[in-house]
Write an enzyme that holds these catalytic residues in place. Structure first.
Site, PDB file in Angstrom:
ATOM      1  N   LYS A   8       0.745  -1.067  -0.123  1.00 42.12           N
ATOM      2  CA  LYS A   8      -0.023  -0.031  -0.159  1.00 42.12           C
ATOM      3  C   LYS A   8       1.014   1.258   0.035  1.00 42.12           C
ATOM      4  CE  LYS A   8      -3.936  -2.194   2.325  1.00 42.12           C
ATOM      5  NZ  LYS A   8      -5.038  -2.005   3.399  1.00 42.12           N
ATOM      6  N   THR A  91      -5.691  -7.969   9.903  1.00 36.67           N
ATOM      7  CA  THR A  91      -5.974  -6.637   9.259  1.00 36.67           C
ATOM      8  C   THR A  91      -6.105  -5.620  10.078  1.00 36.67           C
ATOM      9  OG1 THR A  91      -7.394  -7.773   7.525  1.00 36.67           O
ATOM     10  CG2 THR A  91      -7.931  -5.384   7.898  1.00 36.67           C
ATOM     11  N   ARG A 105       2.252  -6.444   9.194  1.00 34.18           N
ATOM     12  CA  ARG A 105       1.249  -5.433   9.748  1.00 34.18           C
ATOM     13  C   ARG A 105       1.703  -5.263  11.316  1.00 34.18           C
ATOM     14  NH1 ARG A 105      -4.052  -7.948   6.841  1.00 34.18           N
ATOM     15  NH2 ARG A 105      -3.969  -6.848   4.927  1.00 34.18           N
ATOM     16  N   ASN A 115      -2.325  -0.085   6.707  1.00 36.83           N
ATOM     17  CA  ASN A 115      -1.788  -1.520   7.350  1.00 36.83           C
ATOM     18  C   ASN A 115      -0.541  -2.032   6.244  1.00 36.83           C
ATOM     19  OD1 ASN A 115      -3.602  -2.623   5.520  1.00 36.83           O
ATOM     20  ND2 ASN A 115      -4.780  -3.590   6.719  1.00 36.83           N
ATOM     21  N   HIS A 118      -2.009  -6.059   1.358  1.00 39.72           N
ATOM     22  CA  HIS A 118      -3.281  -6.485   1.123  1.00 39.72           C
ATOM     23  C   HIS A 118      -3.106  -7.912   0.455  1.00 39.72           C
ATOM     24  CE1 HIS A 118      -7.249  -7.399  -0.754  1.00 39.72           C
ATOM     25  NE2 HIS A 118      -6.492  -7.832  -1.901  1.00 39.72           N
TER      26      HIS A 118
END
Length: 175
Positions: A8, A91, A105, A115, A118
């Site tokens: 991300k 998550t 994470r 976080n 994915h």
């Protein structure tokens, strides 16, 4: 098995974090089948996360995921989906820090949205998600042509391309 892994914007923005995640992928013996960095268009992001439309975090997620570059991988490994999900950790970052502090994470995530990563949650999701990021990639062709070469080795990791390939071919076949 193949899975989609996304890094991300919060991680891509920090080269040391991006490299740490990349090294986690390599050290856990994933084969990097394809990799690309991109700026996600809002309409593509909304389509990808349409299952979350109407949920309280949806707009924040779309805005965040389109706020900067992301890196998409197709990863291969025995039980790739479960292994990548275990490496990512839960998550929710607070949970990850307590249950799986050494996970990606748990060690690098900032919030439940920021976080770091994915990953696909099923074989069906992986196929759909891979197609969204790599529309020219044919899973069937990969399993028929590339996977046997990678499985039987020798395999070479090309840092320049950021992918693994059969040592004698020098790169992936065009999709």
């Amino acid at each position: 098995q193949l899975t989609l892994a996304l890094i991300k914007p919060d991680a891509v923005a920090h080269p040391l974090i991006l490299e740490a995640v990349h090294q986690q992928i390599l050290s856990n013996k994933f084969l990097i089948v394809r990799m690309r960095e991109l700026l996600w268009k809002p309409e593509d992001c909304r389509r990808f996360y349409r299952e979350h439309e109407g949920r309280f975090f949806y707009q924040r997620l779309v805005e965040f995921m389109t706020s900067g570059p992301i890196r998409a991988y197709i990863l291969a490994h025995k039980d790739a989906i479960q292994l990548w999900r275990t490496l990512m950790g839960p998550t929710r970052v607070f949970r990850a820090r307590h249950i799986a502090p050494d996970s990606i994470r748990g060690s690098l995530g900032l919030t439940d949205t920021r976080n770091t990563t994915h990953g696909s949650d099923s074989v069906v999701s992986a196929s759909r998600e891979i197609a969204a990021f790599f529309p020219d990639f044919s899973e069937q062709r990969w399993y028929e042509e590339e996977e046997p070469q990678l499985r039987c080795g020798p395999v070479h990791y090309s840092p320049e391309e950021g992918i693994h390939c059969a040592a004698e071919t020098g790169g992936p076949k065009p999709a």
